[in-house]
Design an enzyme around this catalytic site. Structure first.
Site, PDB file in Angstrom:
ATOM      1  N   ARG A 182     -45.399  -2.358  32.157  1.00 30.64           N
ATOM      2  CA  ARG A 182     -46.545  -1.679  31.538  1.00 30.64           C
ATOM      3  C   ARG A 182     -46.090  -0.464  30.751  1.00 30.64           C
ATOM      4  O   ARG A 182     -46.526  -0.241  29.619  1.00 30.64           O
ATOM      5  CB  ARG A 182     -47.547  -1.253  32.620  1.00 30.64           C
ATOM      6  CG  ARG A 182     -48.319  -2.402  33.238  1.00 30.64           C
ATOM      7  CD  ARG A 182     -49.196  -1.911  34.369  1.00 30.64           C
ATOM      8  NE  ARG A 182     -48.390  -1.413  35.485  1.00 30.64           N
ATOM      9  CZ  ARG A 182     -48.618  -1.701  36.762  1.00 30.64           C
ATOM     10  NH1 ARG A 182     -49.628  -2.472  37.084  1.00 30.64           N
ATOM     11  NH2 ARG A 182     -47.856  -1.210  37.712  1.00 30.64           N
ATOM     12  N   ARG A 263     -36.457   4.606  37.068  1.00 30.07           N
ATOM     13  CA  ARG A 263     -35.878   4.913  38.367  1.00 30.07           C
ATOM     14  C   ARG A 263     -34.393   5.179  38.196  1.00 30.07           C
ATOM     15  O   ARG A 263     -33.707   4.473  37.446  1.00 30.07           O
ATOM     16  CB  ARG A 263     -36.076   3.754  39.354  1.00 30.07           C
ATOM     17  CG  ARG A 263     -37.523   3.540  39.801  1.00 30.07           C
ATOM     18  CD  ARG A 263     -37.983   4.632  40.742  1.00 30.07           C
ATOM     19  NE  ARG A 263     -39.320   4.396  41.269  1.00 30.07           N
ATOM     20  CZ  ARG A 263     -40.447   4.855  40.728  1.00 30.07           C
ATOM     21  NH1 ARG A 263     -40.377   5.558  39.605  1.00 30.07           N
ATOM     22  NH2 ARG A 263     -41.618   4.611  41.291  1.00 30.07           N
ATOM     23  N   GLU A 291     -33.707  13.951  44.781  1.00 27.77           N
ATOM     24  CA  GLU A 291     -34.847  14.748  44.338  1.00 27.77           C
ATOM     25  C   GLU A 291     -35.390  15.558  45.518  1.00 27.77           C
ATOM     26  O   GLU A 291     -35.610  14.993  46.591  1.00 27.77           O
ATOM     27  CB  GLU A 291     -35.943  13.852  43.752  1.00 27.77           C
ATOM     28  CG  GLU A 291     -35.506  13.139  42.490  1.00 27.77           C
ATOM     29  CD  GLU A 291     -36.618  12.317  41.827  1.00 27.77           C
ATOM     30  OE1 GLU A 291     -37.772  12.366  42.322  1.00 27.77           O
ATOM     31  OE2 GLU A 291     -36.329  11.635  40.828  1.00 27.77           O
ATOM     32  N   HIS A 310     -39.162  14.538  37.207  1.00 25.03           N
ATOM     33  CA  HIS A 310     -39.935  13.367  37.659  1.00 25.03           C
ATOM     34  C   HIS A 310     -41.431  13.609  37.484  1.00 25.03           C
ATOM     35  O   HIS A 310     -42.224  13.459  38.415  1.00 25.03           O
ATOM     36  CB  HIS A 310     -39.625  13.044  39.121  1.00 25.03           C
ATOM     37  CG  HIS A 310     -39.907  11.595  39.460  1.00 25.03           C
ATOM     38  ND1 HIS A 310     -39.268  10.930  40.468  1.00 25.03           N
ATOM     39  CD2 HIS A 310     -40.762  10.699  38.915  1.00 25.03           C
ATOM     40  CE1 HIS A 310     -39.708   9.678  40.541  1.00 25.03           C
ATOM     41  NE2 HIS A 310     -40.636   9.514  39.600  1.00 25.03           N
TER      42      HIS A 310
END
Length: 352
Positions: A182, A263, A291, A310
């Site tokens: 998407r 990712r 992270e 992110h």
């Protein structure tokens, strides 16, 4: 609404509302992002709510199990424990998991599918936001904005700061997209609108779909070797983990640009760091192996790297759209209508 009174309802009390009880497994800050203003009122109108204590650790299965007691629906966000067998045992009425994000793999489990708990998600809400940020990062890399900014902020002499590597326009550039997801499709549309030529590597992309998108299908090697910009939009699966390693990075032309808003696991971290330290390629990264990214991480010091924490999907519009999708799915579920964003157990093999 507090945990103490969340079991009550304007629909006739706990017993009458039990089949409509909605547990919201998200802390207050995330609830306000996904369900601002009137959206929260709409959620409360659908049935009695159960909310966790403000500082509850929803990653703790015991906390989640307590929250799901008597709930028919759970609305999840990040950091929630999975629907494991012990959690499900404490939630005998649970019938639907509605996730405010895209990937349901951390939450839906074989046990939940076996218990016939249906799953839906709001990934469509964030596709445009991620595609748009990927486009912004692409333009910044092409024009070397990150290098100019780094040079001026670190006190480099003016003439030296101006001596950036050659800059390019998006119009006429070949852009390689790994993954026609998407977000990948949203990015493709934006790139093509600005005159970029797009090639795509995705084993699930059919020729008809490629024609509809206005792109050309190629192998990963051909994409890497022939693209000015490579943008990653693939899910993390056994076949995609580490798919961009030292060999693949070496295929990129000198001055090549890599954008990753998908990712970090798609790229071998040590190989990427080595390629970036060489100065041969530039990169824009929104995702990282660790992270939060440690303050002393070498990526923070490289002038040829543009970093964001992110947050590619974190627009006001994206979050609100996710809440709207979840609300619409809850209304369909409660009305016995088909879900539009349902994830079946067999779909997990293709979802990151």
């Amino acid at each position: 609404m507090s945990q103490a009174n969340a079991g009550q309802s304007d629909h006739g009390g706990p017993a009458a509302g039990a089949a409509r009880t909605i547990a919201v497994a998200a802390p207050p800050a995330l609830r306000s992002l996904f369900f601002p203003g009137t959206l929260w009122k709409e959620l409360t109108s659908l049935g009695p709510l159960r909310l966790p204590p403000d500082r509850a650790d929803l990653a703790d299965p015991t906390v989640l199990a307590t929250l799901l007691r008597d709930a028919a629906i759970v609305v999840t966000s990040w950091g929630c424990a999975p629907l494991s067998a012990p959690v499900l045992a404490a939630a005998p009425r649970l019938r639907l998991l509605a996730h405010t994000g895209a990937s349901v793999r951390p939450y839906a489990t074989p046990a939940s599918f076996a218990r016939r708990v249906r799953v839906t998600q709001a990934g469509d809400a964030m596709a445009y936001a991620v595609g748009e940020q990927a486009l912004g990062l692409t333009l910044a890399l092409l024009h070397r904005v990150h290098r100019f900014d780094h040079a001026l902020r670190t006190g480099v002499e003016w003439a030296t700061a101006k001596a950036a590597p050659p800059r390019r326009e998006l119009r006429g550039s070949v852009v390689g997209v790994v993954g026609a997801s998407r977000t990948g499709r949203a990015y493709v549309g934006l790139v093509r609108a600005l005159g970029g030529h797009v090639v795509v590597c995705d084993p699930f992309l059919t020729g008809a779909d490629a024609d509809a998108l206005g792109v050309r299908r190629v192998s990963l090697d051909e994409l890497l070797a022939g693209s000015t910009v490579v943008s990653l939009h693939a899910p993390v699966l056994p076949g995609t983990t580490g798919m961009i390693g030292a060999r693949e990075l070496a295929l990129m032309p000198d001055g090549g640009l890599l954008v990753n808003t998908a990712r970090s696991a798609l790229v071998a971290g040590d190989a990427l760091l080595a390629a970036l330290r060489s100065g041969r390629i530039d990169a824009a990264l929104d995702v990282f192996d660790e992270e939060p990214l440690p303050v002393d991480h070498p990526l923070r010091r490289l002038p040829n790297v543009l970093l964001t924490p992110h947050e590619a999907a974190g627009t006001v519009g994206s979050r609100r759209r996710a809440g709207e999708i979840v609300l619409a799915e809850l209304r369909r579920f409660l009305a016995g209508e088909p879900l539009r964003h349902e994830v079946l157990s067999q779909d997990l093999a293709r979802l990151g």
